[in-house]
Scaffold this motif. Structure first.
Motif, PDB file in Angstrom:
ATOM      1  N   ILE A  85      42.063 -22.297  -0.609  1.00  0.00           N
ATOM      2  CA  ILE A  85      40.963 -21.343  -0.427  1.00  0.00           C
ATOM      3  C   ILE A  85      40.069 -21.795   0.721  1.00  0.00           C
ATOM      4  O   ILE A  85      39.649 -20.980   1.552  1.00  0.00           O
ATOM      5  CB  ILE A  85      40.164 -21.162  -1.738  1.00  0.00           C
ATOM      6  CG1 ILE A  85      41.016 -20.407  -2.759  1.00  0.00           C
ATOM      7  CG2 ILE A  85      38.847 -20.434  -1.478  1.00  0.00           C
ATOM      8  CD1 ILE A  85      40.410 -20.333  -4.156  1.00  0.00           C
ATOM      9  N   SER A  86      39.803 -23.082   0.816  1.00  0.00           N
ATOM     10  CA  SER A  86      38.955 -23.609   1.885  1.00  0.00           C
ATOM     11  C   SER A  86      39.607 -23.456   3.252  1.00  0.00           C
ATOM     12  O   SER A  86      38.943 -23.104   4.234  1.00  0.00           O
ATOM     13  CB  SER A  86      38.619 -25.074   1.619  1.00  0.00           C
ATOM     14  OG  SER A  86      37.925 -25.198   0.390  1.00  0.00           O
ATOM     15  N   VAL A  87      40.906 -23.699   3.328  1.00  0.00           N
ATOM     16  CA  VAL A  87      41.630 -23.502   4.590  1.00  0.00           C
ATOM     17  C   VAL A  87      41.626 -22.016   4.950  1.00  0.00           C
ATOM     18  O   VAL A  87      41.426 -21.655   6.117  1.00  0.00           O
ATOM     19  CB  VAL A  87      43.068 -24.061   4.504  1.00  0.00           C
ATOM     20  CG1 VAL A  87      43.902 -23.622   5.692  1.00  0.00           C
ATOM     21  CG2 VAL A  87      43.030 -25.582   4.395  1.00  0.00           C
ATOM     22  N   TRP A  88      41.808 -21.148   3.962  1.00  0.00           N
ATOM     23  CA  TRP A  88      41.755 -19.708   4.200  1.00  0.00           C
ATOM     24  C   TRP A  88      40.374 -19.307   4.743  1.00  0.00           C
ATOM     25  O   TRP A  88      40.286 -18.529   5.702  1.00  0.00           O
ATOM     26  CB  TRP A  88      42.067 -18.953   2.903  1.00  0.00           C
ATOM     27  CG  TRP A  88      42.009 -17.478   3.057  1.00  0.00           C
ATOM     28  CD1 TRP A  88      42.989 -16.666   3.576  1.00  0.00           C
ATOM     29  CD2 TRP A  88      40.922 -16.615   2.700  1.00  0.00           C
ATOM     30  NE1 TRP A  88      42.555 -15.368   3.563  1.00  0.00           N
ATOM     31  CE2 TRP A  88      41.296 -15.307   3.033  1.00  0.00           C
ATOM     32  CE3 TRP A  88      39.670 -16.845   2.137  1.00  0.00           C
ATOM     33  CZ2 TRP A  88      40.455 -14.222   2.820  1.00  0.00           C
ATOM     34  CZ3 TRP A  88      38.834 -15.759   1.923  1.00  0.00           C
ATOM     35  CH2 TRP A  88      39.230 -14.468   2.264  1.00  0.00           C
ATOM     36  N   ILE A  89      39.307 -19.843   4.169  1.00  0.00           N
ATOM     37  CA  ILE A  89      37.947 -19.562   4.649  1.00  0.00           C
ATOM     38  C   ILE A  89      37.807 -20.010   6.102  1.00  0.00           C
ATOM     39  O   ILE A  89      37.270 -19.283   6.947  1.00  0.00           O
ATOM     40  CB  ILE A  89      36.899 -20.260   3.744  1.00  0.00           C
ATOM     41  CG1 ILE A  89      36.827 -19.553   2.397  1.00  0.00           C
ATOM     42  CG2 ILE A  89      35.523 -20.318   4.415  1.00  0.00           C
ATOM     43  CD1 ILE A  89      36.082 -20.332   1.324  1.00  0.00           C
ATOM     44  N   HIS A  90      38.306 -21.189   6.400  1.00  0.00           N
ATOM     45  CA  HIS A  90      38.253 -21.729   7.760  1.00  0.00           C
ATOM     46  C   HIS A  90      38.976 -20.802   8.739  1.00  0.00           C
ATOM     47  O   HIS A  90      38.429 -20.423   9.787  1.00  0.00           O
ATOM     48  CB  HIS A  90      38.889 -23.129   7.767  1.00  0.00           C
ATOM     49  CG  HIS A  90      38.865 -23.795   9.092  1.00  0.00           C
ATOM     50  ND1 HIS A  90      37.838 -24.617   9.482  1.00  0.00           N
ATOM     51  CD2 HIS A  90      39.735 -23.757  10.127  1.00  0.00           C
ATOM     52  CE1 HIS A  90      38.081 -25.066  10.706  1.00  0.00           C
ATOM     53  NE2 HIS A  90      39.228 -24.558  11.116  1.00  0.00           N
ATOM     54  N   GLU A  91      40.188 -20.439   8.395  1.00  0.00           N
ATOM     55  CA  GLU A  91      40.993 -19.591   9.286  1.00  0.00           C
ATOM     56  C   GLU A  91      40.406 -18.182   9.400  1.00  0.00           C
ATOM     57  O   GLU A  91      40.465 -17.568  10.474  1.00  0.00           O
ATOM     58  CB  GLU A  91      42.453 -19.547   8.826  1.00  0.00           C
ATOM     59  CG  GLU A  91      43.150 -20.901   8.816  1.00  0.00           C
ATOM     60  CD  GLU A  91      43.100 -21.657  10.139  1.00  0.00           C
ATOM     61  OE1 GLU A  91      42.967 -21.033  11.219  1.00  0.00           O
ATOM     62  OE2 GLU A  91      43.174 -22.900  10.108  1.00  0.00           O
TER      63      GLU A  91
ATOM     64  N   ILE B  67      48.879 -27.023   2.323  1.00  0.00           N
ATOM     65  CA  ILE B  67      48.726 -27.964   3.429  1.00  0.00           C
ATOM     66  C   ILE B  67      48.672 -27.167   4.726  1.00  0.00           C
ATOM     67  O   ILE B  67      49.592 -26.437   5.046  1.00  0.00           O
ATOM     68  CB  ILE B  67      49.903 -28.963   3.496  1.00  0.00           C
ATOM     69  CG1 ILE B  67      49.942 -29.814   2.240  1.00  0.00           C
ATOM     70  CG2 ILE B  67      49.807 -29.822   4.745  1.00  0.00           C
ATOM     71  CD1 ILE B  67      51.106 -30.774   2.176  1.00  0.00           C
ATOM     72  N   SER B  68      47.578 -27.290   5.420  1.00  0.00           N
ATOM     73  CA  SER B  68      47.433 -26.761   6.765  1.00  0.00           C
ATOM     74  C   SER B  68      47.251 -25.247   6.822  1.00  0.00           C
ATOM     75  O   SER B  68      47.482 -24.529   5.850  1.00  0.00           O
ATOM     76  CB  SER B  68      48.637 -27.175   7.625  1.00  0.00           C
ATOM     77  OG  SER B  68      48.429 -26.836   8.967  1.00  0.00           O
ATOM     78  N   GLY B  69      46.841 -24.815   7.962  1.00  0.00           N
ATOM     79  CA  GLY B  69      46.677 -23.407   8.253  1.00  0.00           C
ATOM     80  C   GLY B  69      46.460 -23.270   9.740  1.00  0.00           C
ATOM     81  O   GLY B  69      46.077 -24.223  10.421  1.00  0.00           O
ATOM     82  N   SER B  70      46.722 -22.097  10.252  1.00  0.00           N
ATOM     83  CA  SER B  70      46.480 -21.866  11.674  1.00  0.00           C
ATOM     84  C   SER B  70      46.213 -20.389  11.904  1.00  0.00           C
ATOM     85  O   SER B  70      46.581 -19.541  11.089  1.00  0.00           O
ATOM     86  CB  SER B  70      47.669 -22.327  12.523  1.00  0.00           C
ATOM     87  OG  SER B  70      48.806 -21.548  12.230  1.00  0.00           O
ATOM     88  N   THR B  71      45.574 -20.124  13.015  1.00  0.00           N
ATOM     89  CA  THR B  71      45.280 -18.764  13.409  1.00  0.00           C
ATOM     90  C   THR B  71      45.734 -18.585  14.845  1.00  0.00           C
ATOM     91  O   THR B  71      45.447 -19.435  15.695  1.00  0.00           O
ATOM     92  CB  THR B  71      43.759 -18.488  13.323  1.00  0.00           C
ATOM     93  OG1 THR B  71      43.334 -18.750  11.986  1.00  0.00           O
ATOM     94  CG2 THR B  71      43.437 -17.063  13.681  1.00  0.00           C
TER      95      THR B  71
END
Length: 150
Positions: free
Chosen positions: A16-22, A65-69
């Motif tokens: 959820i935190s990575v999703w918020i970041h992206e 693990i990880s995320g990108s835009t």
């Protein structure tokens, strides 16, 4: 930290935190008129892809693990636009962390504190300039954009 909090961190808080970041990056890109927006969560094999309001979302096997835009438009982003897009990810994490700490003061649940701590960490770490195996942190993109004239 007990095993329950570790599992919550891996399965709920981190994704959820990575999703918020992206999403922060996507919103930053949208404000400078990006027309192609892709959010990828996780590493490994693509499991499913879908589109929501012009945003392509890709979920991979190891989603926590990880995320990108990836964002683009017909003309290149200038350096201030790159900084704008890059800063929005950490900014969203810090804003969300502030919301969490306010909620935590009223409702002292460990998961809320975990959300606060992880989002503060994510926001700060992403502002540190580094490049690993071709992947650049937001801080690296910001610094590179500040020192270049293009």
């Amino acid at each position: 930290m007990d095993i329950t909090l570790i599992i919550l961190l891996i399965v709920i808080v981190a994704p959820i935190s990575v999703w918020i970041h992206e999403m922060g990056h996507l919103i930053g890109a949208k404000t400078v008129n990006a027309n192609q927006l892709t959010l990828t969560l996780g590493i490994g094999k693509d499991r499913f892809t879908f589109k929501v309001k012009g945003i392509t979302i890709i979920m991979r096997t190891i989603f926590f693990i990880s995320g990108s835009t990836m964002t683009s438009r017909d003309r290149n982003f200038n350096r201030l636009e790159r900084i704008w897009i890059s800063i929005f990810g950490p900014l969203f994490n810090v804003l969300f962390a502030n919301i969490c700490i306010i909620i935590y003061m009223k409702y002292s649940y460990n998961i809320i504190l975990l959300f606060f701590l992880f989002n503060i960490w994510l926001g700060i770490v992403n502002l540190i300039p580094y490049k690993i195996k071709g992947k650049c942190s937001d801080g690296y993109i910001i610094l590179a954009s500040l020192v270049t004239r293009k």
